[in-house]
Design a protein around this motif. Structure first.
Motif, PDB file in Angstrom:
ATOM      1  N   SER A  21      -3.893   1.017  -5.796  1.00 35.74           N
ATOM      2  CA  SER A  21      -5.206   1.403  -6.331  1.00 35.74           C
ATOM      3  C   SER A  21      -6.227   0.289  -6.113  1.00 35.74           C
ATOM      4  O   SER A  21      -7.398   0.559  -5.807  1.00 35.74           O
ATOM      5  N   ASN A  47      -0.581   8.036 -13.555  1.00 37.18           N
ATOM      6  CA  ASN A  47      -1.356   6.904 -14.054  1.00 37.18           C
ATOM      7  C   ASN A  47      -2.588   7.426 -14.767  1.00 37.18           C
ATOM      8  O   ASN A  47      -3.321   8.221 -14.204  1.00 37.18           O
ATOM      9  N   ASP A 152      -5.127   7.651  -2.770  1.00 35.55           N
ATOM     10  CA  ASP A 152      -4.351   6.702  -3.579  1.00 35.55           C
ATOM     11  C   ASP A 152      -3.127   7.448  -4.127  1.00 35.55           C
ATOM     12  O   ASP A 152      -3.234   8.236  -5.060  1.00 35.55           O
TER      13      ASP A 152
HETATM   14 MG   LIG Z   1      -2.150   2.949  -8.665  1.00 39.82          MG
END
Ligand SMILES: [Mg+2]
Ligand SMILES: Nc1ncnc2c1ncn2[C@@H]1O[C@H](COP(=O)(O)OP(=O)(O)OP(=O)(O)O)[C@@H](O)[C@H]1O
Length: 268
Positions: A21, A47, A152
């Protein structure tokens, strides 16, 4: 600017915590500075909001893209059903009729000049189901209009099992100085070769010594993984990661620009 990355989709993957990220944020902001219209796609359903926090002081996250495509009732897991992603009320595949940004209401994105960030969706409830439907969006979300898209990914390699890589032009595997990272890089390169010879390159992240960088480069070579570039360990990046704030004043600027120059040489 030579525009080589226009309309390209680049997937960023690697071991948990290797810096995916952070790398997506650094590359995304540098691409915009270079003149590219850039899309950041947060495809990590587990996440809570990493990529978003690294790109804005805004507290309100964008609406999940999965809602735009009809939610879980309409979007299926690609392992059970590999059929293409479609819009609500249409049978046409998004990969055949790419999305125009103007189709998507603005509450679904965070916009900063030429940077547009989307979150595919997050797992929030017990028993709500797996994140397969989110993977289908990561696989097929193709936007019209000359954007470079950075995806991502979630940690590890499960996304390969779902074929998320089908529509990407390049795969960047982020490796930090940890044994598991190197093994994952090798696996990514091997699986990608089987999946139609997708190009895989490794970005070394979080190193703080020339000696370790040299060892890692040698190790990548032995594992048949092409080296892309290096981002050194940087306090500013770690502080932003810890505080859940935007990465500003990172010392990685020159290294990131070198990586973009190299990416431009790698795409067809
Ligand atoms: Mg990440
Ligand atoms: N070059 C760097 N220098 C210092 N710290 C870094 C660097 N890159 C990443 N970090 C730190 O490492 C931690 C993990 O980074 P990040 O969240 O970007 O990794 P990730 O691979 O996306 O993790 P996850 O697998 O959880 O999604 C964060 O605290 C981040 O600030």
């Amino acid at each position: 600017m030579n525009n080589k990355l226009k309309n390209k989709r680049i997937l960023i993957c690697g071991k948990g915590g290797s810096g995916k990220s952070s790398v997506v944020s650094l590359l995304g902001n540098a691409l915009v500075k270079k003149g590219y219209k850039t899309i950041l796609l947060d495809a990590d359903a587990s996440n809570p909001g990493g990529l978003f926090h690294l790109n804005t002081e805004n507290k309100k996250a964008p609406k999940p893209l999965i809602d735009f495509f009809g939610g879980r009732t309409k979007v299926t897991c690609p392992s059970d059903d590999p059929s293409p992603l479609t819009r609500i009320g249409s049978d046409e595949a998004v990969i055949d009729a790419a999305i125009k940004l103007s189709e998507i209401p603005k509450e679904y994105s965070l916009k900063k000049k030429n940077l547009t960030l989307f979150q595919i969706g997050k797992i929030k409830q017990a028993f709500e189901g797996c994140d397969g439907p989110m993977s289908k969006i990561a696989r097929d979300f193709i936007v019209k209009g000359g954007f470079v898209t950075l995806i991502d990914m979630e940690a590890g390699i499960e996304h390969f099992g779902r074929g998320v890589e089908t529509n990407v032009d390049l795969i960047v595997v982020v490796v930090d100085p940890v044994f598991e990272s190197m093994i994952i890089a090798e696996m990514v390169a091997r699986i990608s070769e089987i999946m139609g010879k997708k190009k895989v390159v490794a970005l070394i992240n979080k190193v703080n010594s020339k000696r370790v960088e040299t060892i890692m480069k040698k190790d990548l070579k032995e594992r048949n993984v092409q080296y892309l570039g290096t981002i050194n360990y940087d306090d500013e990046i770690q502080t932003a990661g810890f505080e859940g704030k935007m990465i500003v004043n990172s010392k990685a600027g020159n290294q990131v620009n070198k990586i973009i120059d190299k990416l431009e040489t790698l795409v067809k």
